[in-house]
Design a protein around this motif. Sequence first.
Motif, PDB file in Angstrom:
ATOM      1  N   THR A 362      -4.713  20.270  20.859  1.00  0.00           N
ATOM      2  CA  THR A 362      -3.795  21.351  21.213  1.00  0.00           C
ATOM      3  C   THR A 362      -2.384  20.825  21.457  1.00  0.00           C
ATOM      4  N   LYS A 366       0.933  21.556  19.291  1.00  0.00           N
ATOM      5  CA  LYS A 366       2.158  22.080  19.885  1.00  0.00           C
ATOM      6  C   LYS A 366       3.356  21.207  19.540  1.00  0.00           C
ATOM      7  N   GLU A 369       4.301  21.894  15.991  1.00  0.00           N
ATOM      8  CA  GLU A 369       4.909  23.226  15.897  1.00  0.00           C
ATOM      9  C   GLU A 369       6.359  23.187  16.376  1.00  0.00           C
ATOM     10  N   GLU A 370       6.572  22.607  17.575  1.00  0.00           N
ATOM     11  CA  GLU A 370       7.926  22.576  18.121  1.00  0.00           C
ATOM     12  C   GLU A 370       8.831  21.653  17.335  1.00  0.00           C
ATOM     13  N   PRO A 414      -0.410  26.541  18.075  1.00  0.00           N
ATOM     14  CA  PRO A 414      -0.805  26.478  19.477  1.00  0.00           C
ATOM     15  C   PRO A 414      -1.161  27.819  20.060  1.00  0.00           C
TER      16      PRO A 414
END
Length: 623
Positions: A362, A366, A369-370, A414
């Motif tokens: 996870t 994240k 993704e960021e 996420p």
Amino acid sequence: MIPTEDASARKREIEDKLKQEQETLSFIRESLEKSDQLSKGMVSILSSFESRLMQLENSIIPVHKQTENLQRLQENVDKTLSCLDHVISYYHVAKDTDKIIREGYVTLEHLPEAVLQDIICISAWLVEYGRNQDFMNVYFQVRSSQLDRSIKGLKEHFRKNSATSAMHSPAVQTKRKETPTKKPPKRPVYIPGTIRKAQNLLKQYSQHGLDGKKGSNLTPLEGFDHDLRGVKHLSDDKHGAAAGKDDVLDIEIDSYIHCISAFVKLAQSEYVLLTEIIPEHHQKKTFDSLIQEALDNLMLEGDNIVSAARRAIMRHDYSAVLTIFPILRHLKQTKPDFDATLQGTAASTKNKLPALITSMETIGAKALEEFADSIKNYFNFSPSASFSCSLSLSVLLCFCPVVLGDTYNIPLDPRESSSSASSYSSEFSRRLLSTYIYKVLGNLQLNLSNKAKVYEDPALRAVFLHNNYNYILKSLEKSELIQLVAVTHKKVEGSYRELIEQEIQNYQRSWLKVTEHLTERNIPAFQPGTKLKDKERQIIKDKFKGFNEGLEELCKIQQGWAVPDKEQRDAIRQAEKRVVSEAYRAFLQRCANISFTKNPEKYHRYSPEQVEEMIDKLFDTSA
């Protein structure tokens, strides 16, 4: 009349004053002569001092240079001895491992056979006759402490051994008395240097305004050797300190990975020993209690890693998150053996490793993704910021391989829950990651297009874009990213080749102002030998003049430009030579038998061969 006596007195007075003045003048002359002598003596002394000082300087400078060279040689000798110490340590590896290679990895013996048989007899008696089960609690407490102590000892061994290997060679100060022990293998489960390289580039990426909060002083690429060696942005001292931090980080990663593997092996061995001592219907429960302390410590350490990564994401420091991926990869590789070892234990025990894996998945998702969003936001909202293509692509090329291979099934969204995140298929994750990378490449292309606008010369703008597009394509081809992007966008390679060809054509348009003078436009029709009018002669003169000046100007300017890719550079030159040379030869042939000037050498400056030689020197600052 003046009395005679007064005249005589006045005369004597004047004579006395004159005598005094003469004496004073004589004194002054003597003083000046002495002063002159002293000045000459001082000049002589100073000249002698200057001469001696020059002699001393001429003597000292060679000694200084020689001393400096000797110091450098001494440093090289020290470094060589240190390296030799390290290399020599490997000569004992074959001897140390020969027995294991020939006879297999050695069976772990917890207790001597005689002691083990006594314990088995005592256990059987206590269960059958003593009807006492308290010894099982004592057993798991003792063995649990031993298991935990073994794992902590392994971790301490890693730290101590790594610290020892980082010290300077003892041969520098004293004689070598013994050979250092061999170093533990570095980073056994992930690509050596990949984490370090990606971290350094990601740190530099954030330092130069990735989050839009800082400016950047990097300049656009105009054509130089694009290499993934990165930008050397730290001083030697700072770089050394950073390298020391990275070494500690590598040690911690290796230590945790090895401790996980050691726990599985030791737990398996403990279970084998336990089955011989503890009654069958108490084995699972006792084993569950026995491994709890060591397992909890490992899981706690893993949770601390996840927490540190989560805090790093909050600071937009994506480099720290990279430590998760090699650990996550190893945990997922170890999970089948882990599950088999813990089979029959309580559900809370069996779920500890999957929960840690899910947490790491996870947090990794994240981070990805960021990271992708930050790149997108940077390019969307700060297109004017000067940001190097080589740096951004280098970060991409270093960041993505960390999560490739066995970790393709990391969930990249996420927003999904933990349970659904763990169920992502590898193919879906590959497609999702492919889409992200394609978006990054698209935003990178947009940023390059925006930065190219700073060049007023369309030809220079075309060379800038050509160099960067070609660099991106070559870099993608050298890595696994081209195959990964092709999962969702199969024409990405062809698209870049079209962009490269388009920029070559844009560059070639700069030569139209040279070749347009060679066309038949405005040249009147005439027969060979026909006498031309003044206007017609001037037209031909203007065409020669325009061609010569345009050729010289372009070659002078474009000689200072650069196309790093030799294959592309040669292809552009050859294409331009073909176009210009053919047009020039045809023009010369049309004007061969025309008398348009009394001084043809004034206008016919270059032969076709000389023109080709000039074009061959394009993009060559040394020409």
